[in-house]
Design a protein around this motif. Sequence first.
Motif, PDB file in Angstrom:
ATOM      1  N   ILE A   1       0.838  -1.201   0.000  1.00  0.00           N
ATOM      2  CA  ILE A   1       0.000   0.000   0.000  1.00  0.00           C
ATOM      3  C   ILE A   1       0.870   1.247   0.000  1.00  0.00           C
ATOM      4  N   PHE A   2       1.856   1.299   0.858  1.00  0.00           N
ATOM      5  CA  PHE A   2       2.714   2.480   0.924  1.00  0.00           C
ATOM      6  C   PHE A   2       3.439   2.705  -0.395  1.00  0.00           C
ATOM      7  N   HIS A   3       3.952   1.640  -0.997  1.00  0.00           N
ATOM      8  CA  HIS A   3       4.634   1.790  -2.287  1.00  0.00           C
ATOM      9  C   HIS A   3       3.673   2.280  -3.360  1.00  0.00           C
ATOM     10  N   ALA A   4       2.487   1.692  -3.419  1.00  0.00           N
ATOM     11  CA  ALA A   4       1.514   2.090  -4.437  1.00  0.00           C
ATOM     12  C   ALA A   4       1.119   3.554  -4.274  1.00  0.00           C
ATOM     13  N   VAL A   5       0.878   3.975  -3.045  1.00  0.00           N
ATOM     14  CA  VAL A   5       0.447   5.354  -2.795  1.00  0.00           C
ATOM     15  C   VAL A   5       1.582   6.335  -3.101  1.00  0.00           C
ATOM     16  N   LEU A   6       2.789   6.009  -2.709  1.00  0.00           N
ATOM     17  CA  LEU A   6       3.909   6.909  -2.982  1.00  0.00           C
ATOM     18  C   LEU A   6       4.196   7.020  -4.474  1.00  0.00           C
ATOM     19  N   ILE A   7       4.150   5.905  -5.183  1.00  0.00           N
ATOM     20  CA  ILE A   7       4.378   5.954  -6.629  1.00  0.00           C
ATOM     21  C   ILE A   7       3.275   6.755  -7.308  1.00  0.00           C
ATOM     22  N   ALA A   8       2.021   6.549  -6.882  1.00  0.00           N
ATOM     23  CA  ALA A   8       0.917   7.324  -7.459  1.00  0.00           C
ATOM     24  C   ALA A   8       1.107   8.810  -7.194  1.00  0.00           C
ATOM     25  N   GLY A   9       1.537   9.161  -5.989  1.00  0.00           N
ATOM     26  CA  GLY A   9       1.773  10.568  -5.668  1.00  0.00           C
ATOM     27  C   GLY A   9       2.870  11.178  -6.511  1.00  0.00           C
ATOM     28  N   ILE A  10       3.939  10.439  -6.716  1.00  0.00           N
ATOM     29  CA  ILE A  10       5.047  10.937  -7.538  1.00  0.00           C
ATOM     30  C   ILE A  10       4.603  11.094  -8.993  1.00  0.00           C
ATOM     31  N   LEU A  11       3.878  10.109  -9.507  1.00  0.00           N
ATOM     32  CA  LEU A  11       3.424  10.181 -10.896  1.00  0.00           C
ATOM     33  C   LEU A  11       2.444  11.320 -11.125  1.00  0.00           C
ATOM     34  N   VAL A  12       1.504  11.515 -10.202  1.00  0.00           N
ATOM     35  CA  VAL A  12       0.536  12.601 -10.403  1.00  0.00           C
ATOM     36  C   VAL A  12       1.238  13.953 -10.314  1.00  0.00           C
ATOM     37  N   GLN A  13       2.251  14.073  -9.474  1.00  0.00           N
ATOM     38  CA  GLN A  13       3.024  15.312  -9.412  1.00  0.00           C
ATOM     39  C   GLN A  13       3.781  15.535 -10.723  1.00  0.00           C
ATOM     40  N   ALA A  14       4.341  14.452 -11.284  1.00  0.00           N
ATOM     41  CA  ALA A  14       5.097  14.575 -12.523  1.00  0.00           C
ATOM     42  C   ALA A  14       4.195  14.907 -13.711  1.00  0.00           C
ATOM     43  N   ILE A  15       3.005  14.334 -13.748  1.00  0.00           N
ATOM     44  CA  ILE A  15       2.112  14.527 -14.896  1.00  0.00           C
ATOM     45  C   ILE A  15       1.288  15.799 -14.765  1.00  0.00           C
ATOM     46  N   ALA A  16       0.650  15.987 -13.613  1.00  0.00           N
ATOM     47  CA  ALA A  16      -0.280  17.121 -13.445  1.00  0.00           C
ATOM     48  C   ALA A  16       0.374  18.325 -12.783  1.00  0.00           C
ATOM     49  N   GLY A  17       1.561  18.160 -12.250  1.00  0.00           N
ATOM     50  CA  GLY A  17       2.219  19.267 -11.562  1.00  0.00           C
ATOM     51  C   GLY A  17       1.756  19.364 -10.118  1.00  0.00           C
ATOM     52  N   ASN A  18       2.326  20.312  -9.417  1.00  0.00           N
ATOM     53  CA  ASN A  18       1.982  20.500  -8.018  1.00  0.00           C
ATOM     54  C   ASN A  18       0.678  21.297  -7.935  1.00  0.00           C
ATOM     55  N   TYR A  19      -0.359  20.662  -7.457  1.00  0.00           N
ATOM     56  CA  TYR A  19      -1.643  21.335  -7.358  1.00  0.00           C
ATOM     57  C   TYR A  19      -2.349  20.907  -6.080  1.00  0.00           C
ATOM     58  N   LEU A  20      -3.292  21.689  -5.671  1.00  0.00           N
ATOM     59  CA  LEU A  20      -4.166  21.330  -4.564  1.00  0.00           C
ATOM     60  C   LEU A  20      -5.536  21.043  -5.143  1.00  0.00           C
ATOM     61  N   PHE A  21      -6.226  20.059  -4.606  1.00  0.00           N
ATOM     62  CA  PHE A  21      -7.544  19.703  -5.124  1.00  0.00           C
ATOM     63  C   PHE A  21      -8.553  20.819  -4.875  1.00  0.00           C
ATOM     64  N   LEU A  22      -8.468  21.437  -3.727  1.00  0.00           N
ATOM     65  CA  LEU A  22      -9.413  22.495  -3.373  1.00  0.00           C
ATOM     66  C   LEU A  22      -8.680  23.821  -3.231  1.00  0.00           C
TER      67      LEU A  22
END
Length: 170
Positions: free
Chosen positions: A95-116
Amino acid sequence: LGLRMIVVKVIGSCVCVAGGGITGREGPNLQVSAAIFNIIHRRWPGASERISRQSMILAGGAAGLAAAFNTPLGGVVFAVEELAKVHISQIRTAIFHAVLIAGILVQAIAGNYLFLGKTTLKFSGAADIALLGLTAALIGAAGGAFGKYSVKILDWRAKQTRFMRFAFTG
């Protein structure tokens, strides 16, 4: 949880939004990520010996939630909520690996953003940092007290329930 579901979910969500409909981010992200992890589990040699299919699907869902809201801890909390009846240590690493990889990928693709919204917080010096530390300490103490007294209340309720059962059943 296969390739057909992924294609239908992605196309269906796009058509819904393009047609003026309202759709959330977390549901499709969670479902597509869970399906991807399910496919990986089926095709990865020896995966079933190391981690169960259910654990991979849960890790995929947690990664999808983390990516949807740009909150890695949100993915972990989701997984912990889903694991209320299963011991977390059995799949913690996946779980930790999956969540961290997803976080890194979304930062790389979508950039640093806040949902709200956007953040405008700026520190102006040592006083702000000291205030931040004091606030963190107070919140930590309040959380600790809340946990301690929640357990005491649950213990008290359990004693009351035993007494009431004894009093009314003889």
